[in-house]
Design a protein around this motif. Structure first.
Motif, PDB file in Angstrom:
ATOM      1  N   ARG A  63       0.832  -1.206   0.000  1.00  0.00           N
ATOM      2  CA  ARG A  63       0.000   0.000   0.000  1.00  0.00           C
ATOM      3  C   ARG A  63       0.869   1.259   0.000  1.00  0.00           C
ATOM      4  NH1 ARG A  63      -3.987  -1.456   2.892  1.00  0.00           N
ATOM      5  NH2 ARG A  63      -2.669  -1.834   4.681  1.00  0.00           N
ATOM      6  N   ASP A 209      -6.809  -7.951   4.125  1.00  0.00           N
ATOM      7  CA  ASP A 209      -5.675  -7.038   4.178  1.00  0.00           C
ATOM      8  C   ASP A 209      -4.778  -7.464   5.352  1.00  0.00           C
ATOM      9  OD1 ASP A 209      -4.463  -4.093   4.970  1.00  0.00           O
ATOM     10  OD2 ASP A 209      -4.920  -4.197   2.833  1.00  0.00           O
ATOM     11  N   ALA A 260     -11.487   1.047   5.871  1.00  0.00           N
ATOM     12  CA  ALA A 260     -12.763   1.274   5.191  1.00  0.00           C
ATOM     13  C   ALA A 260     -12.941   0.367   3.978  1.00  0.00           C
ATOM     14  CB  ALA A 260     -12.871   2.740   4.774  1.00  0.00           C
ATOM     15  N   ASP A 261     -11.866   0.129   3.250  1.00  0.00           N
ATOM     16  CA  ASP A 261     -11.961  -0.629   2.008  1.00  0.00           C
ATOM     17  C   ASP A 261     -12.379  -2.084   2.203  1.00  0.00           C
ATOM     18  OD1 ASP A 261     -11.140   1.645   0.721  1.00  0.00           O
ATOM     19  OD2 ASP A 261      -9.065   0.995   0.432  1.00  0.00           O
ATOM     20  N   ILE A 262     -12.229  -2.617   3.406  1.00  0.00           N
ATOM     21  CA  ILE A 262     -12.514  -4.039   3.616  1.00  0.00           C
ATOM     22  C   ILE A 262     -13.881  -4.284   4.249  1.00  0.00           C
ATOM     23  CG2 ILE A 262     -10.058  -4.524   3.849  1.00  0.00           C
ATOM     24  CD1 ILE A 262     -10.522  -4.914   6.869  1.00  0.00           C
ATOM     25  N   GLN A 263     -14.599  -3.237   4.604  1.00  0.00           N
ATOM     26  CA  GLN A 263     -15.831  -3.418   5.362  1.00  0.00           C
ATOM     27  C   GLN A 263     -16.895  -4.185   4.580  1.00  0.00           C
ATOM     28  OE1 GLN A 263     -15.999  -2.673   8.724  1.00  0.00           O
ATOM     29  NE2 GLN A 263     -13.815  -2.379   8.286  1.00  0.00           N
ATOM     30  N   ASP A 264     -17.064  -3.884   3.299  1.00  0.00           N
ATOM     31  CA  ASP A 264     -18.070  -4.585   2.509  1.00  0.00           C
ATOM     32  C   ASP A 264     -17.769  -6.079   2.448  1.00  0.00           C
ATOM     33  OD1 ASP A 264     -19.467  -2.266   2.068  1.00  0.00           O
ATOM     34  OD2 ASP A 264     -18.727  -1.973   0.019  1.00  0.00           O
ATOM     35  N   SER A 265     -16.505  -6.422   2.282  1.00  0.00           N
ATOM     36  CA  SER A 265     -16.109  -7.827   2.200  1.00  0.00           C
ATOM     37  C   SER A 265     -16.378  -8.552   3.514  1.00  0.00           C
ATOM     38  CB  SER A 265     -14.622  -7.934   1.840  1.00  0.00           C
ATOM     39  OG  SER A 265     -14.200  -9.276   1.796  1.00  0.00           O
TER      40      SER A 265
END
Length: 334
Positions: A63, A209, A260-265
């Motif tokens: 990242r 992640d 934030a990017d992993i919350q949907d998953s």
């Protein structure tokens, strides 16, 4: 050995309790940036808990640096003829620095053109001697067979290394060190988690992640300390074939670093497992931290919260997590 020294779990409890202090020191240590070359790729070489720490760091390095980071099995060098690593860096992580295959890997990677960096807890170890640069963990003696403070220290040392490669990241590491130094790591769900482990037949530990690397470490500790079958999965991969195991009694532990990017998953995986009546527990770094942390530090916090739960589960099962029956502190592998 005195009766006090023979108390089951005493060593692991004491060492795990030191984890946040070790993190705070290791994350802000000086790493000589002038000794480092900017790599076009980074290959991590480690086993066991050290490999879990490497997994955590791989996401953070990708990242922040925008270069590929992936794991190389030590057998590429210890049993095979090696691979070309011109322009790359090899990151060897080993608490003891004593395993022959990691020493051979460090020497082989250097011979193949890589700059070799060691993260170790044992000064002047054979791995350190074989490397170009060493970033010490500085955890002090670790006597329990299950590594705790040195795992969290490995993550912190990797963050210090990243700060040397990308100076803007050093401030993030400093913020994390300040936050974690005196953090209380007893999770509010500790009792419920222990009860769930004690009734579990199978455990999926799920992350995404840096939480995926933390999931590997928790699953390993469940096997190592408690003889409980645990498997680590990404919240995306687990919805393929592994989901079928949910047709049997299954506990699911989800590690949420707050990214934030992993919350949907994570939300999707949680909903799918709840829909088939799995025993689902989701722990969040926000349950413990009062401010946002970089994902690597968040993964370290989740590990620090889980170590006491796993320790107490082992004790409840009549096991001594300090000295698992079939394991030793330094594992010699090829």
């Amino acid at each position: 050995m005195t009766m006090e020294n023979a108390t089951p779990g005493r060593l692991m409890a004491a060492e795990a309790a030191q984890s946040m202090g070790v993190f705070a020191q290791a994350a802000v240590q000086h790493v000589d940036a002038s000794a480092l070359r900017k790599p076009k790729a980074i290959y991590t070489i480690a086993r066991g808990s050290s490999d879990a720490a490497a997994n955590i760091l791989s996401y953070e390095f990708m990242r922040e640096l925008g270069v590929p980071v992936t794991s190389l099995p030590p057998s590429v060098f210890s049993l095979g003829a090696g691979v070309a690593l011109d322009g790359a860096a090899a990151l060897v992580i080993s608490q003891s620095g004593a395993s022959d295959d990691l020493v051979l890997s460090a020497k082989g990677a250097a011979g193949a053109g890589a700059q070799v960096v060691a993260i170790t807890n044992q000064p002047d170890s054979p791995v350190e001697t074989a490397c170009d640069v060493t970033v010490p963990i500085g955890a002090g003696p670790e006597l329990a067979v299950p590594a705790t403070k040195s795992v969290i220290g490995s993550v912190a040392a990797g963050m210090a290394l990243l700060g040397a490669l990308k100076p803007a990241y050093a401030h993030k590491a400093q913020v994390a060190a300040t936050e974690l130094r005196h953090m209380a790591t007893r999770h509010p769900q500790a009792g419920a988690l222990q009860a769930a482990f004690l009734r579990a037949r199978h455990v999926y530990v799920i992350g995404r992640d840096t939480g995926y690397g933390a999931a590997h470490e928790v699953a390993l500790k469940l096997k190592e300390c408690c003889a409980i079958h645990g498997e680590a999965y990404s919240s995306s991969e687990v919805l393929h074939g592994p989901l079928q195991l949910a047709t049997n009694p299954l506990m699911v532990l989800m590690l949420d670093t707050g990214l934030a990017d992993i919350q949907d998953s994570l939300d999707q995986a949680e909903a799918r497992f709840r829909a088939v009546d799995c025993d689902v527990h989701r722990i969040r770094v926000s349950d413990l931290a009062s401010r946002d942390l970089v994902p690597a530090a968040a993964a370290a916090v989740l590990l620090a919260a889980m170590y006491p739960v796993i320790l107490n589960t082992a004790l409840a099962l009549g096991l001594d997590p300090d000295a698992p029956e079939t394991l030793s502190k330094v594992t010699q592998t090829t």
